[in-house]
Design an enzyme around this catalytic site. Sequence first.
Site, mmCIF file in Angstrom:
data_model
loop_
_atom_site.group_PDB
_atom_site.id
_atom_site.type_symbol
_atom_site.label_atom_id
_atom_site.label_comp_id
_atom_site.label_asym_id
_atom_site.label_seq_id
_atom_site.Cartn_x
_atom_site.Cartn_y
_atom_site.Cartn_z
ATOM 1 N N LYS A 83 0.837 -1.195 0.000
ATOM 2 C CA LYS A 83 0.000 0.000 0.000
ATOM 3 C C LYS A 83 0.875 1.250 0.000
ATOM 4 O O LYS A 83 1.902 1.307 0.679
ATOM 5 C CB LYS A 83 -0.909 -0.039 1.235
ATOM 6 C CG LYS A 83 -1.937 1.067 1.341
ATOM 7 C CD LYS A 83 -2.802 0.831 2.574
ATOM 8 C CE LYS A 83 -3.760 1.955 2.853
ATOM 9 N NZ LYS A 83 -4.558 1.714 4.078
ATOM 10 N N SER A 158 -9.297 2.550 3.775
ATOM 11 C CA SER A 158 -8.416 3.197 2.830
ATOM 12 C C SER A 158 -7.592 2.230 1.983
ATOM 13 O O SER A 158 -6.917 2.658 1.049
ATOM 14 C CB SER A 158 -7.466 4.137 3.584
ATOM 15 O OG SER A 158 -6.591 3.414 4.441
ATOM 16 N N SER A 182 -9.569 0.483 7.969
ATOM 17 C CA SER A 182 -9.067 0.484 6.601
ATOM 18 C C SER A 182 -8.628 -0.856 6.044
ATOM 19 O O SER A 182 -8.347 -0.975 4.851
ATOM 20 C CB SER A 182 -7.906 1.476 6.469
ATOM 21 O OG SER A 182 -8.376 2.791 6.614
#
Length: 471
Positions: A83, A158, A182
């Site tokens: 990520k 997220s 997230s």
Amino acid sequence: MTTFEERTTVHAFRDDALGDHDAVGLAEAIRRGEVGAAEVARDAAERVRAVDARLNAVQLLIDAPAHASAAGGAFAGVPTFVKDNTDYLALPTGHGSAAFTPRAARRHAPFARQFLSTGVTVLGKTRLPEFGFSPTTEYEGAEPVRNPWDTGRSAGGSSGGSAALVAAGAVPIAHANDGGGSIRIPAACCGLVGLKPTRGRVAANAQSRQLPLDIVSDGILSRTVRDSAAFLAAAETYWRNPKLPPVGLVEGPSEQRLRIGFLLDSPNGVRSDTATRAAVEQTAATLERLGHRVEPVEPAIDPRFTEDFLTYWGMLAFLIGVTGRTLGWDFDHRRMDGLSRGLRASYLRDWRRTPGVLRRLKRTREAYAAAFRGHDLLLSPVLAHTTPPIGHLSPTVPYPTLIERILAYVAFTPVDNVVGTPSMSVPAASTTEDGLPIGVMFSGRPGSERKLLEIAFALEAERPFRRIQDS
């Protein structure tokens, strides 16, 4: 509402070196010599290119990925992504923001090193909303990350980019992290398994350690429970926190029968929608059929929790605006998106509340622990309503409306971040009227990841998770 017939589904499953393997299965095939790591990486990159024009999940794709040196790792040769809020040597870390020009990282972040120790091959970095603040991966000036089950819907946030790639079958697992939901939110949106570990279970990154209240945990998103279990076991062989009980390798359900508390609505009064309630109730019925005792519970969370968490969230946006030059020489907080600017402005109005907010948030663990007296796990929704359409939570929505929508959606996940307890999203057996996934959430005491994985294994065995390629 989009009908099942109108839904646009995107997936990358095909007859190549990856097949329909999960990460454990693919690593076994590589170890047996049935496929080669280089062949797998090549085919995974082709899958990514095939779907990403529709999903917009990739921030950066490495042309010639280096295979990890951990040849004996549990995931040796398995392709994956990191990520883009986590440093990976020589790659820029953009945090999903247009407020600065990212610089190449000088070293791997501590968690990146732990992740690499499992043997994975990193193909690149996935997209996230600005600084991971939003529960959807959408932007003011760029295309959103789209849900592969329905490209008109949010992939969550997220860790939306990671979730979209895993759900679409481009890679079997991908890195994710969770500061308010997230990992679990995109897992619920995309029909995945998403385990947020106990605070301190995996290596913490420098930014997390500097926070007055560390709410962030790293992990992965996967399509199977055994991949999430294998990841935690492999991560422990690299580093294990001596303050927590070891998890070890969990390989299936336990024969132990648990006492599970369940709730349908948020402790602070947000009511879940009909489809979400049905998913939780159906899961509770399945657990009872398996011999577990399931009973309603009402955690006594401070009624100011939501307001306090929002203030803390705003403080993080404010701090990023103040310290942004550490990210890029040209950082300009005025170029942060509408959500970040709104959170920052809100905090500047309420900053005097900070000491009381921190005290109350830290005391949440006492009230939350009371909910576990007599219970082994808690079962709840992940989100208060099902996956919204693209645009509903966009940072272009005026801040007062946007924050109202977010708080009516993200009503269950933040408590586990504040308290530091482990929490896991698992696909429910039921779906929305138009066939989209719904997640249910299990939370446990600190260090109880083994129980979470065992109950998830039991549900997966009882009703195997739906596959996107069969939809």
